[in-house]
Design a protein around this motif. Structure first.
Motif, PDB file in Angstrom:
ATOM      1  N   UNK A  51       0.824  -1.210   0.000  1.00  0.00           N
ATOM      2  CA  UNK A  51       0.000   0.000   0.000  1.00  0.00           C
ATOM      3  C   UNK A  51       0.859   1.260   0.000  1.00  0.00           C
ATOM      4  N   UNK A  52       2.115   1.131   0.458  1.00  0.00           N
ATOM      5  CA  UNK A  52       3.013   2.269   0.604  1.00  0.00           C
ATOM      6  C   UNK A  52       4.437   1.755   0.666  1.00  0.00           C
ATOM      7  N   UNK A  53       5.366   2.516   0.071  1.00  0.00           N
ATOM      8  CA  UNK A  53       6.788   2.175   0.133  1.00  0.00           C
ATOM      9  C   UNK A  53       7.517   3.308   0.843  1.00  0.00           C
ATOM     10  N   UNK A  54       8.362   2.939   1.797  1.00  0.00           N
ATOM     11  CA  UNK A  54       9.287   3.885   2.421  1.00  0.00           C
ATOM     12  C   UNK A  54      10.668   3.450   1.960  1.00  0.00           C
ATOM     13  N   UNK A  55      11.329   4.304   1.172  1.00  0.00           N
ATOM     14  CA  UNK A  55      12.586   3.896   0.535  1.00  0.00           C
ATOM     15  C   UNK A  55      13.683   4.922   0.721  1.00  0.00           C
ATOM     16  N   UNK A  56      14.864   4.409   1.034  1.00  0.00           N
ATOM     17  CA  UNK A  56      16.058   5.245   1.086  1.00  0.00           C
ATOM     18  C   UNK A  56      16.410   5.643  -0.341  1.00  0.00           C
ATOM     19  N   UNK A  57      16.815   6.892  -0.535  1.00  0.00           N
ATOM     20  CA  UNK A  57      17.254   7.327  -1.861  1.00  0.00           C
ATOM     21  C   UNK A  57      18.585   6.700  -2.240  1.00  0.00           C
ATOM     22  N   UNK A  63      19.395   2.692  -6.987  1.00  0.00           N
ATOM     23  CA  UNK A  63      19.002   3.730  -6.023  1.00  0.00           C
ATOM     24  C   UNK A  63      17.493   3.705  -5.797  1.00  0.00           C
ATOM     25  N   UNK A  64      17.081   4.332  -4.717  1.00  0.00           N
ATOM     26  CA  UNK A  64      15.656   4.459  -4.445  1.00  0.00           C
ATOM     27  C   UNK A  64      14.953   5.261  -5.529  1.00  0.00           C
ATOM     28  N   UNK A  80       5.231   6.516  -2.571  1.00  0.00           N
ATOM     29  CA  UNK A  80       6.562   6.346  -1.989  1.00  0.00           C
ATOM     30  C   UNK A  80       6.909   7.536  -1.096  1.00  0.00           C
ATOM     31  N   UNK A  81       7.384   7.215   0.100  1.00  0.00           N
ATOM     32  CA  UNK A  81       8.000   8.211   0.980  1.00  0.00           C
ATOM     33  C   UNK A  81       9.499   7.973   0.896  1.00  0.00           C
ATOM     34  N   UNK A  82      10.240   8.992   0.455  1.00  0.00           N
ATOM     35  CA  UNK A  82      11.694   8.882   0.358  1.00  0.00           C
ATOM     36  C   UNK A  82      12.331   9.293   1.681  1.00  0.00           C
ATOM     37  N   UNK A 101       5.322  10.955  -2.155  1.00  0.00           N
ATOM     38  CA  UNK A 101       4.566  11.550  -1.054  1.00  0.00           C
ATOM     39  C   UNK A 101       5.369  12.616  -0.316  1.00  0.00           C
ATOM     40  N   UNK A 102       6.604  12.270   0.051  1.00  0.00           N
ATOM     41  CA  UNK A 102       7.406  13.172   0.877  1.00  0.00           C
ATOM     42  C   UNK A 102       8.866  12.746   0.838  1.00  0.00           C
TER      43      UNK A 102
END
Length: 128
Positions: A51-57, A63-64, A80-82, A101-102
């Protein structure tokens, strides 16, 4: 039986993966963690339930940001929240794109992260 929608955490730092996973699970969210963009993109079973991805750049390997570009090619890419611990301006290219997202700098402000997560997941439920 359908699989619960989950939050994917993509970060090459084990402590960040486990910390975010523990935090989100303590708030009642289901999570799945990946050590790389490639591991996430290659897990075909997990993808439909995200439903949502939180990923390091900044990840080792892909890379993210590149992972985000690949996700955008799918029919219904997850938002995606970076996150990043680096002073990197490349995130600005993605900040205004649909699905981004952010951008949160590490160390992550937990209250802000949880606010974004709650908002994104509430919006995805409204659109289902």
């Amino acid at each position: 039986m359908t699989q619960a929608r989950r939050i994917a955490i993509v970060d090459d730092e084990p402590s960040v993966r486990s910390g975010l996973s523990n935090l989100l699970q303590s708030e009642g969210y289901a999570t799945i963690a990946f050590p790389s963009a490639e591991a996430f993109l290659n897990d075909g079973q997990a993808q439909p339930a995200i439903a949502l991805v939180i990923a390091d750049l900044k990840l080792k390997g892909m890379s993210g940001a590149m992972m985000f570009e690949r996700l955008q090619l799918s029919p219904a890419p997850p938002p995606v929240i970076f996150i990043s611990g680096h002073d990197d301006e490349s995130w600005q290219r993605y900040a205004g794109k649909p699905g981004a997202v952010a951008f949160l700098r590490k160390p992550i402000d937990i209250d802000i992260l949880l606010e974004y997560v709650q908002r994104v997941l509430a919006n995805s439920e409204d659109n289902s």
